[in-house]
Structures are given as C-alpha cells and as structure tokens.
Motif scaffolding. Structure first.
Motif, PDB file in Angstrom:
ATOM      1  N   LEU A   2       0.833  -1.199   0.000  1.00 39.72           N
ATOM      2  CA  LEU A   2       0.000   0.000   0.000  1.00 39.72           C
ATOM      3  C   LEU A   2       0.873   1.257   0.000  1.00 39.72           C
ATOM      4  N   CYS A   3       1.952   1.226   0.749  1.00 34.31           N
ATOM      5  CA  CYS A   3       2.883   2.364   0.768  1.00 34.31           C
ATOM      6  C   CYS A   3       3.502   2.584  -0.606  1.00 34.31           C
ATOM      7  N   TYR A   4       3.891   1.501  -1.276  1.00 33.20           N
ATOM      8  CA  TYR A   4       4.458   1.627  -2.622  1.00 33.20           C
ATOM      9  C   TYR A   4       3.430   2.168  -3.608  1.00 33.20           C
ATOM     10  N   ILE A  48       1.400   6.800  -6.858  1.00 32.39           N
ATOM     11  CA  ILE A  48       0.354   7.762  -7.206  1.00 32.39           C
ATOM     12  C   ILE A  48       0.832   9.188  -6.942  1.00 32.39           C
ATOM     13  N   ALA A  49       1.480   9.403  -5.810  1.00 31.94           N
ATOM     14  CA  ALA A  49       1.962  10.749  -5.476  1.00 31.94           C
ATOM     15  C   ALA A  49       3.042  11.213  -6.446  1.00 31.94           C
ATOM     16  N   TRP A  65      -1.584  18.975  -6.942  1.00 32.87           N
ATOM     17  CA  TRP A  65      -0.788  17.764  -6.745  1.00 32.87           C
ATOM     18  C   TRP A  65       0.369  17.955  -5.772  1.00 32.87           C
ATOM     19  N   ILE A  66       0.842  19.162  -5.626  1.00 36.62           N
ATOM     20  CA  ILE A  66       1.842  19.414  -4.589  1.00 36.62           C
ATOM     21  C   ILE A  66       1.222  19.181  -3.219  1.00 36.62           C
ATOM     22  N   LEU A  67       0.011  19.706  -3.021  1.00 37.21           N
ATOM     23  CA  LEU A  67      -0.673  19.520  -1.740  1.00 37.21           C
ATOM     24  C   LEU A  67      -1.098  18.063  -1.536  1.00 37.21           C
ATOM     25  N   LEU A  68      -1.655  17.438  -2.580  1.00 35.37           N
ATOM     26  CA  LEU A  68      -2.048  16.029  -2.466  1.00 35.37           C
ATOM     27  C   LEU A  68      -0.839  15.120  -2.240  1.00 35.37           C
ATOM     28  N   GLY A  69       0.257  15.409  -2.935  1.00 36.00           N
ATOM     29  CA  GLY A  69       1.470  14.609  -2.765  1.00 36.00           C
ATOM     30  C   GLY A  69       2.015  14.690  -1.351  1.00 36.00           C
ATOM     31  N   LEU A 128       2.665  11.902   3.765  1.00 33.66           N
ATOM     32  CA  LEU A 128       2.457  11.870   5.210  1.00 33.66           C
ATOM     33  C   LEU A 128       1.738  10.587   5.606  1.00 33.66           C
ATOM     34  N   LEU A 129       0.732  10.210   4.832  1.00 37.45           N
ATOM     35  CA  LEU A 129       0.018   8.962   5.073  1.00 37.45           C
ATOM     36  C   LEU A 129       0.941   7.759   4.903  1.00 37.45           C
ATOM     37  N   VAL A 130       1.791   7.782   3.895  1.00 40.39           N
ATOM     38  CA  VAL A 130       2.757   6.694   3.684  1.00 40.39           C
ATOM     39  C   VAL A 130       3.699   6.590   4.873  1.00 40.39           C
ATOM     40  N   HIS A 131       4.148   7.712   5.375  1.00 32.77           N
ATOM     41  CA  HIS A 131       5.049   7.698   6.528  1.00 32.77           C
ATOM     42  C   HIS A 131       4.384   7.067   7.744  1.00 32.77           C
ATOM     43  N   ARG A 132       3.106   7.366   7.935  1.00 34.95           N
ATOM     44  CA  ARG A 132       2.400   6.795   9.088  1.00 34.95           C
ATOM     45  C   ARG A 132       2.075   5.321   8.907  1.00 34.95           C
TER      46      ARG A 132
END
Length: 68
Positions: free
Chosen positions: A6-8, A13-14, A45-49, A54-58
């Motif tokens: 999921l992180c990958y 996507i980002a 996309w800068i904001l979404l990325g 941040l979600l990936v980090h968590r």
C-alpha cells in the motif's frame, strides 16, 4: 494487500499524479480559484502529494520498527 505494498502504491500515485495529467491539459482558459487550469493542477498535486506522503510515513511498518 500488505502495508508495504500500500505504501508503494500510494508513493507511485503521489509521484506520477502531476506529470501524467499535464499532457491532457490543452488550454489555459478555464480558471479554478483564479488560477489557470495547469497551474491549479500543479498546486493541487503538490498539496495532495504532501498529504499522501504523510500517510505513507504513518503506514510504513519500517518506520515504526526504527522508532521503537
């Protein structure tokens, strides 16, 4: 789906969200929030990325192992 996959997927996507949409934007005429469409797409996309990473980090299980 494991957390690592999921992180990958979210990282993919980002990373490709901004450049893959740019070729489909052919005009600057529509304005969104006072910005031309292409500029709005890039800012979005800068904001979404940032949010996605941040979600990936968590979600990343490797980070939790390093902290403990």
């Amino acid at each position: 789906m494991t957390r690592k996959r999921l992180c990958y997927l979210l990282s993919f996507i980002a990373y490709f969200g901004m450049p893959l949409g740019v070729p489909f934007i052919k005009s600057t005429e529509p304005y969104i929030l006072g910005l031309p469409l292409l500029l709005f797409w890039m800012v979005l996309w800068i904001l979404l990325g940032t949010g996605i990473m941040l979600l990936v980090h968590r979600l990343n299980p490797d980070v939790k192992a390093e902290v403990e």
